[in-house]
Scaffold this active site. Structure first.
Site, PDB file in Angstrom:
ATOM      1  CD1 TRP A 161      -2.116  -2.156   1.986  1.00  0.00           C
ATOM      2  CD2 TRP A 161      -2.924  -1.366   0.051  1.00  0.00           C
ATOM      3  NE1 TRP A 161      -3.108  -2.994   1.551  1.00  0.00           N
ATOM      4  CE2 TRP A 161      -3.618  -2.549   0.391  1.00  0.00           C
ATOM      5  CE3 TRP A 161      -3.265  -0.695  -1.132  1.00  0.00           C
ATOM      6  CZ2 TRP A 161      -4.640  -3.075  -0.422  1.00  0.00           C
ATOM      7  CZ3 TRP A 161      -4.275  -1.222  -1.932  1.00  0.00           C
ATOM      8  CH2 TRP A 161      -4.938  -2.389  -1.572  1.00  0.00           C
TER       9      TRP A 161
ATOM     10  CG  ASP B  69      -3.067   4.056   4.179  1.00  0.00           C
ATOM     11  OD1 ASP B  69      -4.116   3.886   4.817  1.00  0.00           O
ATOM     12  OD2 ASP B  69      -2.758   3.374   3.181  1.00  0.00           O
TER      13      ASP B  69
ATOM     14  CE  LYS C 284      -8.321  -3.342   4.042  1.00  0.00           C
ATOM     15  NZ  LYS C 284      -7.541  -2.288   3.408  1.00  0.00           N
TER      16      LYS C 284
END
Ligand SMILES: *Cc1c(COP(=O)(O)O)cnc(C)c1O
Length: 354
Positions: free
Chosen positions: A100, A167, A191
């Site tokens: 990511w 993030d 999530k």
């Protein structure tokens, strides 16, 4: 029968959140209408958006500190480019701690010079790099607090005197941090916040409006702030379920309480991974994620037997990501301790079978 869902995302949410969400799909607030058929300008929905934003800031301890919360679309992946679009004038520095992070770096490169000042790519991202200095001549430093795929997590963040962008898709609201150290936090909802379809952006207003480029309205944080996250039709259902889930967390006692439970779940599983001779952990011990535990079989030839056993134990979503292999148990806020107990029992039973 409800499964023990260790899926990495979209993931399990508390059962009472599912229950309330399903009721609102039929009859929201006794309006005789579904939550997904009313106007987003209706006062009943505006109250939902206001509450979701307020809960987000309150849970993070960011009330009255110059922050605003937005619920946007496009997932965390959209934030990879939005962060750079809004904050990057000349140069930004990034830590590369997994897939990511790499994707965030790739997008940011479209907007300016990107320097990767720390990386754990040399060991397939099984650790968090440490001991590097963040330069002060960059527009911001970007990091990924929890590496969902590899199962590593920052326990401490580097000191910076430039804006800190993070993030937090896979560990926001899971542990206490001094969130006021961060200037921009973003997280895909699916999530630890709610269903897929929205992402939470928490931004300190004074970092905005520093870049010289023209930003298209939909990608401009300032536009969304000025319209209170209602510049266009927001993802009403995703925001509603996120609000229910944040409300659930608030009623539980907030991050302070869920952190205790999350640590309990992770301790239980990692203790078994370390004890059981048939398994080996993937991530370096000191950097292990409390949210996503990655582990492998010592002897891959036992895979069929173990896979059959956990599936029979009513467990779902335990397969590791293809870049790590093996197994990944995601233990987000909504996963109960009981589910982890079932997994650990299954690992013990497997040991006795082999
Ligand atoms: C899942 C994930 C993403 C991607 O989220 P999308 O909402 O699918 O774009 C980004 N960063 C991290 C850390 C993630 O876990």
């Amino acid at each position: 029968m409800k499964k023990h869902n260790f899926s990495a995302g979209p993931c399990v949410l508390p059962q009472e959140v599912f229950q309330k969400a399903s009721e609102a799909l039929i009859n929201f607030n006794n309006m005789g209408l579904s939550i997904i058929e009313i106007s987003h300008r209706d006062k009943n929905f505006i109250a939902v958006m206001d509450k979701a934003q307020a809960l987000a800031l309150e849970l993070l301890g960011l009330n009255d500190k110059g922050y605003k919360a937005l619920f946007l679309q496009g997932g965390a992946s959209m934030q990879f480019l939005m962060a750079a679009y809004n904050l990057l004038e000349n140069k930004a520095v990034y830590a590369d701690t997994g897939s990511w992070s790499s994707k965030a770096i790739k997008e940011a490169k479209l907007f300016g010079e990107i320097e990767v000042i720390a990386s754990s790519k040399d060991k397939n991202y099984n650790y968090i790099p440490k001991g590097y200095a963040v330069p002060s001549d960059a527009d911001y430093f970007h990091c990924t607090s929890n590496n969902t795929i590899f199962g590593t997590q920052y326990k401490e963040f580097p000191e910076t005197n430039i804006p800190l962008v993070c993030d937090m898709s896979s560990d926001i609201f899971s542990r206490q941090l001094d969130f006021s150290k961060f200037d921009l936090i973003y997280a895909g909802a699916q999530k630890n916040i709610g269903p897929a379809g929205t992402s939470l952006v928490v931004v300190k207003e004074d970092v905005l409006e520093k870049v010289s480029r023209t930003i298209p309205s939909m990608l401009d944080y300032k536009v969304h702030l000025d319209k209170d996250s209602m510049f266009n039709t927001p993802p009403v259902f995703a925001v509603y379920v996120s609000m229910l889930n944040l409300d659930w967390l608030q009623n539980l006692g907030g991050i302070q309480e869920i952190e205790k439970l999350n640590n309990q779940k992770a301790d239980l599983l990692y203790t078994e991974i370390d004890r059981n001779p048939l398994f080996t952990g993937f991530a370096t011990k000191e950097d292990r994620s409390v949210m996503n535990a990655t582990f492998n079989l010592v002897d891959e030839s036992h895979k069929e037997v173990f896979d059959k056993m956990w599936k029979e134990a009513n467990i779902n979503g335990l397969n590791g990501h293809r870049s790590v292999g093996g197994y990944r148990a995601s233990m987000y806020n909504g996963l109960t301790l009981e589910s982890v107990e079932v997994l650990v029992e299954t690992m013990k039973k497997f040991e006795n079978t082999i």
